[in-house]
Design a protein around this motif. Structure first.
Motif, PDB file in Angstrom:
ATOM      1  N   ARG A 162      12.128  -6.682   5.421  1.00  0.00           N
ATOM      2  CA  ARG A 162      11.694  -6.123   4.144  1.00  0.00           C
ATOM      3  C   ARG A 162      11.353  -7.226   3.151  1.00  0.00           C
ATOM      4  O   ARG A 162      10.361  -7.143   2.426  1.00  0.00           O
ATOM      5  N   VAL A 165       8.044  -8.824   4.072  1.00  0.00           N
ATOM      6  CA  VAL A 165       6.910  -7.992   3.672  1.00  0.00           C
ATOM      7  C   VAL A 165       6.690  -8.109   2.157  1.00  0.00           C
ATOM      8  O   VAL A 165       5.556  -8.240   1.686  1.00  0.00           O
ATOM      9  N   ALA A 169       3.357  -9.384   0.302  1.00  0.00           N
ATOM     10  CA  ALA A 169       2.706  -8.527  -0.696  1.00  0.00           C
ATOM     11  C   ALA A 169       2.495  -9.316  -1.987  1.00  0.00           C
ATOM     12  O   ALA A 169       1.440  -9.208  -2.629  1.00  0.00           O
ATOM     13  N   SER A 172      -0.362 -11.603  -1.677  1.00  0.00           N
ATOM     14  CA  SER A 172      -1.606 -10.855  -1.650  1.00  0.00           C
ATOM     15  C   SER A 172      -2.029 -10.371  -3.047  1.00  0.00           C
ATOM     16  O   SER A 172      -3.186 -10.493  -3.437  1.00  0.00           O
ATOM     17  N   ASP A 173      -1.110  -9.825  -3.814  1.00  0.00           N
ATOM     18  CA  ASP A 173      -1.428  -9.337  -5.168  1.00  0.00           C
ATOM     19  C   ASP A 173      -0.139  -9.233  -5.983  1.00  0.00           C
ATOM     20  O   ASP A 173       0.537  -8.211  -5.976  1.00  0.00           O
ATOM     21  N   MET A 176       0.349  -6.137  -8.453  1.00  0.00           N
ATOM     22  CA  MET A 176       0.621  -4.859  -7.801  1.00  0.00           C
ATOM     23  C   MET A 176       2.009  -4.873  -7.159  1.00  0.00           C
ATOM     24  O   MET A 176       2.743  -3.891  -7.208  1.00  0.00           O
ATOM     25  N   SER A 179       4.488  -4.153  -9.663  1.00  0.00           N
ATOM     26  CA  SER A 179       4.443  -2.742 -10.008  1.00  0.00           C
ATOM     27  C   SER A 179       5.327  -1.904  -9.083  1.00  0.00           C
ATOM     28  O   SER A 179       5.873  -0.888  -9.484  1.00  0.00           O
ATOM     29  N   PHE A 180       5.440  -2.338  -7.825  1.00  0.00           N
ATOM     30  CA  PHE A 180       6.217  -1.568  -6.854  1.00  0.00           C
ATOM     31  C   PHE A 180       7.634  -2.104  -6.685  1.00  0.00           C
ATOM     32  O   PHE A 180       8.301  -1.809  -5.705  1.00  0.00           O
ATOM     33  N   ILE A 182       8.799  -5.425  -6.694  1.00  0.00           N
ATOM     34  CA  ILE A 182       9.096  -6.736  -6.125  1.00  0.00           C
ATOM     35  C   ILE A 182       9.086  -7.759  -7.254  1.00  0.00           C
ATOM     36  O   ILE A 182       8.124  -7.844  -8.006  1.00  0.00           O
TER      37      ILE A 182
ATOM     38  N   LEU B  80      -0.050   4.317  -9.799  1.00  0.00           N
ATOM     39  CA  LEU B  80      -1.292   3.630 -10.152  1.00  0.00           C
ATOM     40  C   LEU B  80      -2.175   3.430  -8.926  1.00  0.00           C
ATOM     41  O   LEU B  80      -1.734   2.876  -7.923  1.00  0.00           O
ATOM     42  N   VAL B  87      -5.337  -2.996  -2.487  1.00  0.00           N
ATOM     43  CA  VAL B  87      -4.323  -2.865  -1.443  1.00  0.00           C
ATOM     44  C   VAL B  87      -3.885  -4.272  -1.060  1.00  0.00           C
ATOM     45  O   VAL B  87      -4.589  -5.247  -1.327  1.00  0.00           O
ATOM     46  N   GLU B  95       2.856  -1.412   6.289  1.00  0.00           N
ATOM     47  CA  GLU B  95       3.578  -2.259   5.337  1.00  0.00           C
ATOM     48  C   GLU B  95       3.180  -1.968   3.894  1.00  0.00           C
ATOM     49  O   GLU B  95       4.007  -2.021   2.982  1.00  0.00           O
ATOM     50  N   LEU B  98       5.146   0.912   3.008  1.00  0.00           N
ATOM     51  CA  LEU B  98       6.535   0.499   2.840  1.00  0.00           C
ATOM     52  C   LEU B  98       6.764  -0.058   1.432  1.00  0.00           C
ATOM     53  O   LEU B  98       7.707   0.318   0.739  1.00  0.00           O
ATOM     54  N   VAL B  99       5.873  -0.955   1.012  1.00  0.00           N
ATOM     55  CA  VAL B  99       6.012  -1.548  -0.318  1.00  0.00           C
ATOM     56  C   VAL B  99       5.869  -0.467  -1.387  1.00  0.00           C
ATOM     57  O   VAL B  99       6.610  -0.444  -2.376  1.00  0.00           O
ATOM     58  N   GLY B 100       4.950   0.461  -1.163  1.00  0.00           N
ATOM     59  CA  GLY B 100       4.778   1.562  -2.114  1.00  0.00           C
ATOM     60  C   GLY B 100       6.069   2.323  -2.354  1.00  0.00           C
ATOM     61  O   GLY B 100       6.326   2.807  -3.454  1.00  0.00           O
ATOM     62  N   ARG B 146      -0.271   4.614  -1.072  1.00  0.00           N
ATOM     63  CA  ARG B 146       0.738   3.660  -1.535  1.00  0.00           C
ATOM     64  C   ARG B 146       1.364   4.143  -2.842  1.00  0.00           C
ATOM     65  O   ARG B 146       2.586   4.106  -3.015  1.00  0.00           O
ATOM     66  N   ALA B 147       0.506   4.639  -3.752  1.00  0.00           N
ATOM     67  CA  ALA B 147       1.031   5.145  -5.027  1.00  0.00           C
ATOM     68  C   ALA B 147       1.921   6.371  -4.781  1.00  0.00           C
ATOM     69  O   ALA B 147       2.956   6.536  -5.422  1.00  0.00           O
TER      70      ALA B 147
END
Ligand SMILES: Nc1ncnc2c1ncn2[C@@H]1O[C@H](COP(=O)(O)OP(=O)(O)OP(=O)(O)O)[C@@H](O)[C@H]1O
Ligand SMILES: [Mg+2]
Lengths: 288, 237
Positions: A162, A165, A169, A172-173, A176, A179-180, A182, B80, B87, B95, B98-100, B146-147
């Motif tokens: 986890r 990942v 993430a 990558s961004d 975002m 926002s989730f 992290i 959002l 993405v 994945e 998963l993060v979502g 994801r959202a």
């Protein structure tokens, strides 16, 4: 046989480069900073190792010392050098990083002398094994094995956990990812801790292999590390590992076949220039 | 459900949005329209917590979330789907989902994932594929999925149809309408005015950060000429 030996020795040296370059490429992927001071962490690991070994008489204790000190200092460099500069253009952090690297080199020189510190007792250097006709000492075997283990563990961690990942993430961004849920700052600390731990291990192994830890040992590694991460495609982790192995092998053959025209340490740049002429973005695509 | 009241936001000296008020009700769509640079994305990002408010308030179920962090807003029910989809291109579809779902823990995520995959069977087919290799439409589905993993009460969708093939646009709209029927509140930013007006329950048009038109869905469907003129479409067409 001779060629096989050159290949094996080259791969082992390349494995050490990979351990060193991994941290560099991770920092670049996350923060777009060329972390030149990483080579200072590499030398710091070696110093922590040699001081511990000479004080305790145990090479085994040198391993956690080198890794632990490096893993602690890497995040501090992030916190006190890079974090305050993140909103500035990337060259600001680059200049700070070069400055820190020079300061570390001179610090080692002032504290521990200009000629470096040898290991008082280095059985790993003198114990050799013959594997399929190729003679390797324990340090070389340790370089190969620890790179396989560390790179493998890191690969599993980043691909299958986890936290791994979350880390990818964030690369990558970051916005975002945040926002989730992290926390990008925690990812950065982890990034510096893991990359620096590997650099510390690499530094110790190089020190053991030369049976000497000296203030300037980071310099050559620092510019080779930069050549490797450019060749590997900036921020591309598997690319950096492959580029490290290629460089190790090319250098190994080069010292025999190119010795008349090129110094060993110049080969990295000859390869870099040759590759960039053909593939301006490196051997592999950059991250993102 | 979501109330934006007298919102002002911008970037340094630039005032991107001024004095914007709007509401999004559960099971309803509010369309936010406007020409390029009108401040639609800025509004969406301000609601999600990525652009600071300089004045005004954002309330969710009557409680102000204007001071909450982006994660906190996700946790409270703001979903959002950002402009450009964003993405995690280096992560697989699985994945990304998963993060979502990170904010609600593992077990909740598993249950929600099967709902998302039922809504977008395409994502199930591409489950192990890197998101960066998906088509634009699939990426849009993934951004929505994801959202949804965080179980939003309000979904902010910035450009649902931009750059997608008509058949895919239909699929994406159908999925959004499904969500609306389930009671999700949707704030929809759209370039495709016609599609947006077709489904909207209320409409707000922004031009250069100012609200120039506000009406119910029905009214706006009678006023399409007027709405188009604000968007500069009538002159162009
Ligand atoms: N990160 C930023 N920094 C500075 N200015 C910005 C930033 N993002 C947007 N702006 C400016 O804010 C204003 C509103 O932009 P915004 O992206 O909100 O408009 P939009 O309605 O979403 O436009 P589009 O239809 O092109 O997506 C524009 O003048 C834009 O140039
Ligand atoms: Mg926009």
């Amino acid at each position: 046989m001779f060629h096989l030996e050159l290949l094996v020795v080259g791969l082992i040296w390349g494995a050490m480069y990979a351990m060193m370059a991994l941290g560099l490429t991770l920092v670049y992927g996350l923060l777009r900073i060329l972390h030149v001071a990483h080579a200072g962490v590499f030398a710091l690991g070696a110093y922590a190792g040699v001081l511990t070994a000479n004080a305790t008489g145990s090479l085994w204790l040198a391993v956690p010392a080198a890794i632990g000190v490096a893993a602690a200092v890497g995040p501090l460099i992030y916190r006190f050098i890079y974090a305050p500069m993140l909103s500035r253009p990337p060259y600001v952090a680059l200049i700070a990083s070069i400055g820190l690297f020079i300061a570390m080199e001179d610090g080692f020189r002032l504290l521990f002398g200009p000629y470096g510190l040898p290991f008082d007792y280095n059985p790993w250097f003198v114990t050799t094994y013959s594997l399929g006709g190729i003679s390797l000492n324990v340090v070389q075997i340790a370089m190969a094995v620890s790179t396989l283990v560390l790179a493998g563990a890191f690969g599993v961690f980043i691909a299958a956990t986890r936290v791994g990942v979350a880390w990818r993430a964030t690369v990558s961004d970051p916005q975002m990812a945040q926002s989730f849920g992290i926390d990008p700052v925690r990812v950065r600390y982890l990034n510096f801790a893991i990359g620096s731990a590997m650099a510390g291990a690499a530094g110790l192994l190089v020190g053991l292999l030369n049976n000497l830890v000296e203030p300037g040992m980071g310099a050559v590694v620092s510019y080779k590390g930069l050549a490797i991460i450019v060749l590997g495609g900036l921020g591309n982790v598997p690319g950096a590992v492959v580029a490290s192995l290629i460089l190790g092998v090319v250098e190994s053959f080069g010292t025999v076949y190119l010795a008349a025209v090129l110094d060993r340490d110049a080969i990295a740049f000859a390869v870099l220039i040759a590759v960039l002429l053909i593939r301006p973005r490196g051997l592999f695509a950059p991250a993102r | 459900m979501l109330e934006v009241e007298a919102l002002h936001c911008g970037y340094g000296a630039l005032r991107a949005v001024q004095d914007l008020s709007l509401r999004v009700e559960a099971g309803r769509i509010t369309a936010l329209l406007g020409p390029n640079g009108a401040g639609k994305s800025s509004t969406v990002m301000a609601i999600a917590g990525h652009v600071a408010l300089s004045a005004g308030d954002v309330r969710l179920d009557g409680e102000s979330i204007a001071a909450a962090s982006p994660v906190e807003r996700t946790r409270r029910g703001i979903g959002l789907v950002p402009e450009g989809r964003r993405v995690f291109s280096d992560l697989s579809v699985a994945e990304n989902l998963l993060v979502g779902g990170y904010v609600h823990g593992r077990d909740a995520a598993r249950a929600r994932e099967s709902r998302v995959l039922a809504l977008f069977p395409r994502l199930a087919e591409r489950y192990r594929q890197r998101a960066g290799t998906l088509s634009g439409g699939e990426q849009q589905m993934l951004a929505i999925g994801r959202a949804l993993m965080a179980d939003p009460k309000v979904l902010l969708i910035d450009e649902l149809s931009l750059g997608l093939m008509p058949a895919i646009v239909d699929q994406c709209f159908a999925a959004v309408l499904d969500l609306v029927r389930e009671g999700v509140a949707v704030l929809l930013v759209e370039q495709n005015t016609q599609r947006a007006l077709e489904h909207a329950d209320s409409v707000v048009v922004l031009v250069s950060g100012h609200t120039v038109y506000r009406a119910s869905g029905e009214e706006s469907r009678r006023d399409t000429g007027l709405v188009d003129s604000y968007l500069g479409l009538r002159e162009a067409g």
